[in-house]
Design an enzyme around this catalytic site. Sequence first.
Site, PDB file in Angstrom:
ATOM      1  N   TYR A 220      10.190   5.471  -6.515  1.00  0.00           N
ATOM      2  CA  TYR A 220       8.830   5.729  -6.976  1.00  0.00           C
ATOM      3  C   TYR A 220       8.915   6.015  -8.478  1.00  0.00           C
ATOM      4  O   TYR A 220       9.529   7.001  -8.894  1.00  0.00           O
ATOM      5  CB  TYR A 220       8.212   6.918  -6.239  1.00  0.00           C
ATOM      6  CG  TYR A 220       7.741   6.585  -4.838  1.00  0.00           C
ATOM      7  CD1 TYR A 220       6.410   6.272  -4.588  1.00  0.00           C
ATOM      8  CD2 TYR A 220       8.630   6.570  -3.770  1.00  0.00           C
ATOM      9  CE1 TYR A 220       5.966   5.964  -3.304  1.00  0.00           C
ATOM     10  CE2 TYR A 220       8.202   6.256  -2.485  1.00  0.00           C
ATOM     11  CZ  TYR A 220       6.867   5.960  -2.263  1.00  0.00           C
ATOM     12  OH  TYR A 220       6.450   5.658  -0.997  1.00  0.00           O
ATOM     13  N   HIS A 254       6.161  -2.890  -4.018  1.00  0.00           N
ATOM     14  CA  HIS A 254       5.605  -2.635  -2.683  1.00  0.00           C
ATOM     15  C   HIS A 254       4.162  -2.162  -2.744  1.00  0.00           C
ATOM     16  O   HIS A 254       3.283  -2.700  -2.080  1.00  0.00           O
ATOM     17  CB  HIS A 254       6.470  -1.598  -1.970  1.00  0.00           C
ATOM     18  CG  HIS A 254       6.116  -1.415  -0.532  1.00  0.00           C
ATOM     19  ND1 HIS A 254       5.144  -0.539  -0.115  1.00  0.00           N
ATOM     20  CD2 HIS A 254       6.602  -2.006   0.586  1.00  0.00           C
ATOM     21  CE1 HIS A 254       5.053  -0.583   1.205  1.00  0.00           C
ATOM     22  NE2 HIS A 254       5.919  -1.473   1.654  1.00  0.00           N
ATOM     23  N   HIS A 255       3.904  -1.120  -3.519  1.00  0.00           N
ATOM     24  CA  HIS A 255       2.526  -0.692  -3.750  1.00  0.00           C
ATOM     25  C   HIS A 255       2.436   0.095  -5.049  1.00  0.00           C
ATOM     26  O   HIS A 255       3.452   0.566  -5.582  1.00  0.00           O
ATOM     27  CB  HIS A 255       1.953   0.095  -2.564  1.00  0.00           C
ATOM     28  CG  HIS A 255       2.525   1.469  -2.366  1.00  0.00           C
ATOM     29  ND1 HIS A 255       3.499   1.745  -1.450  1.00  0.00           N
ATOM     30  CD2 HIS A 255       2.249   2.651  -2.975  1.00  0.00           C
ATOM     31  CE1 HIS A 255       3.799   3.038  -1.487  1.00  0.00           C
ATOM     32  NE2 HIS A 255       3.061   3.604  -2.415  1.00  0.00           N
ATOM     33  N   HIS A 405      -4.972   8.431   4.613  1.00  0.00           N
ATOM     34  CA  HIS A 405      -3.784   9.033   3.990  1.00  0.00           C
ATOM     35  C   HIS A 405      -3.151  10.091   4.883  1.00  0.00           C
ATOM     36  O   HIS A 405      -3.802  11.030   5.330  1.00  0.00           O
ATOM     37  CB  HIS A 405      -4.174   9.681   2.659  1.00  0.00           C
ATOM     38  CG  HIS A 405      -3.027  10.363   1.963  1.00  0.00           C
ATOM     39  ND1 HIS A 405      -2.026   9.669   1.324  1.00  0.00           N
ATOM     40  CD2 HIS A 405      -2.716  11.678   1.820  1.00  0.00           C
ATOM     41  CE1 HIS A 405      -1.159  10.528   0.804  1.00  0.00           C
ATOM     42  NE2 HIS A 405      -1.550  11.747   1.099  1.00  0.00           N
ATOM     43  N   MET A 480      -0.455  15.706   5.744  1.00  0.00           N
ATOM     44  CA  MET A 480      -1.876  15.682   5.405  1.00  0.00           C
ATOM     45  C   MET A 480      -2.607  14.812   6.412  1.00  0.00           C
ATOM     46  O   MET A 480      -1.981  14.042   7.151  1.00  0.00           O
ATOM     47  CB  MET A 480      -2.094  15.104   3.998  1.00  0.00           C
ATOM     48  CG  MET A 480      -1.589  15.963   2.860  1.00  0.00           C
ATOM     49  SD  MET A 480      -2.038  15.231   1.263  1.00  0.00           S
ATOM     50  CE  MET A 480      -1.450  16.512   0.148  1.00  0.00           C
TER      51      MET A 480
END
Length: 597
Positions: A220, A254-255, A405, A480
């Site tokens: 990331y 990927h995103h 999410h 979450m």
Amino acid sequence: MRVKCLIIFLMSLISFHHTLSIHHAPEKRFAESESVLDAKGEMTLKWRVDYEDKKIQFRVDFSDKTPHINWFALGFSDRGNMENSDVCLVWTDYKGKDHFEDMHADSNGRLIRDKQQDCKHFYVNARTRSLHFERDFDTCDDDDYLIEDGTVHIIWARGTDKLYSSKGLCLPCTSTFDRSFIRVRLLTIPGMSMVSHIADAQELRFTTDNLKVPNADTTYWCKVFKLPDFVSKSEHHIVKFQSLITKGNEGLVHHMEVFYCDAKTDVEIPLYEGNCFANERPEMTKLCSKVKAAWAMGAPPFVYPKEAGLPFGGPAANKYVMLEVHYNNPEMLDDWVDSSGILLSITDNKRKYDAAIMELGLEYTDKMAIPGGQKAFPLTGYCIPQCTGVGLPLSGIRVFGSQLHTHLTGVAVWTRHARAGIELPLLNIDLHYSTHFQEIRLLHRPVEIMPGDYLETTCIYNTEDKMNATVGGHAITDEMCVNYIHYYPATELEVCKSAVSNKALEDYFKFEKMWDNMSISFSSPPRANYLAIQPWTPLRSSALNELYTESPISMQCNKSDGNRFQGEWEGLLVSKIKLPLPENTRACPIQHYVFKK
């Protein structure tokens, strides 16, 4: 739900020399959506959705770098596994003859022929080096995967094996470099990929710059940007966003997300660039947490309704945003160089309505937890009629997009919608959800939410690999449950979420201390007390689930400035849906199929 439909194209792609009669079928174009299949970008999947006939036409393109293979597999499964998947098989036998079969894999990944053949209109185009086939959304075959809206795990595999029969072909027995999976949304919105430049919009590019991507399986990468002066001087509307992928890196990226830095106007955010989880990342950059744009592999451009745009910049806003890119590098190569990112289309010719984002679901709090050892543990957050009643205008709002999410243990999410106790169609649902595939999805139909409406967001979690509780919170190892809905016109209501009431949770911990002799301290935060409960027996897990479903709740009915609307929001009873939607009946002959969540 049964795992399904690995669509396997088993064939010789060495040179396409042998001639099949189906090679002469007319070439088809698949332009609506596409995604690369492999990290090197040598194989591309394209698909066209026919909503009228409820079919999808697929095409797989192979580059001239595709290695010598005798069979190739592409398909669908619940979580990206080769085992227990339905397959359309195209393979070349040792005599050079091609075969096409619909099959499914057993629990070991070995193939069995389906009685009902549902992968249709296969052909190979030698000139374009492409494979084509067609698949119904619902084949009414118990051995097949039901294609629905939401995340779809598409798996692929290939091999050089010489075959005399397809029976028993073992998909997971291939090299890890010759099999993998991607996640896409197959049922995209018609026309989005055709939207080009918006006439009165300017473009802002937030990208990496010749980044040498780390040779790790997953990275990331965060990069902070200062907005141009013209954006900071006057408020604009975001009217569209899309990906910018470095050519050849389509399988690597990927995103991606662009976050607004939620700080006061004059606060300076360090221009950090580096690993998002690095110890040296400045704490101030963690203020960059308000999502403005989100893209995931295979997603088309996100285009706002012509009457609305998302406010961006202006003298009252902070001047910084942050790009986050998730790189997927399973071969851990060290020669990737990337300049990918997100392109925002913005305009100072503001549209009629400001769009906004509202949070539904559960509070970001350690008052919630998922016991260890659970296959499918539910948590539900509520947006009750009292909150929509005081927070929404009389004319209501129109929801056009949604981003579901959770963190690592979430496997399914949906939001129900009711008015006066009568359930309306689901606002959004993803039964194959993955935290590694998060995008802002345009809804197939806009949803009107009126004052007094009720919304409940449920997340399902799998903690079979854990012993301790997974507690609610901000860390990626916490959990979450949120649905970020995108709507217009903007209102004061920004957060409509719940948690179990303080008193109910206190009573629960008292019970565990007194009757189960757990080492719970009433002066400790909920996190410490949840972690003190061990082991999580079926009875304890059931008791916790009952606590969450039957207890009064504490509401976060918050304005955009962080303050709650006036009123008592603690210890409220949860509304009940009195007339649920009927179960979805599948249009299948002979047998009557019913879909259940």
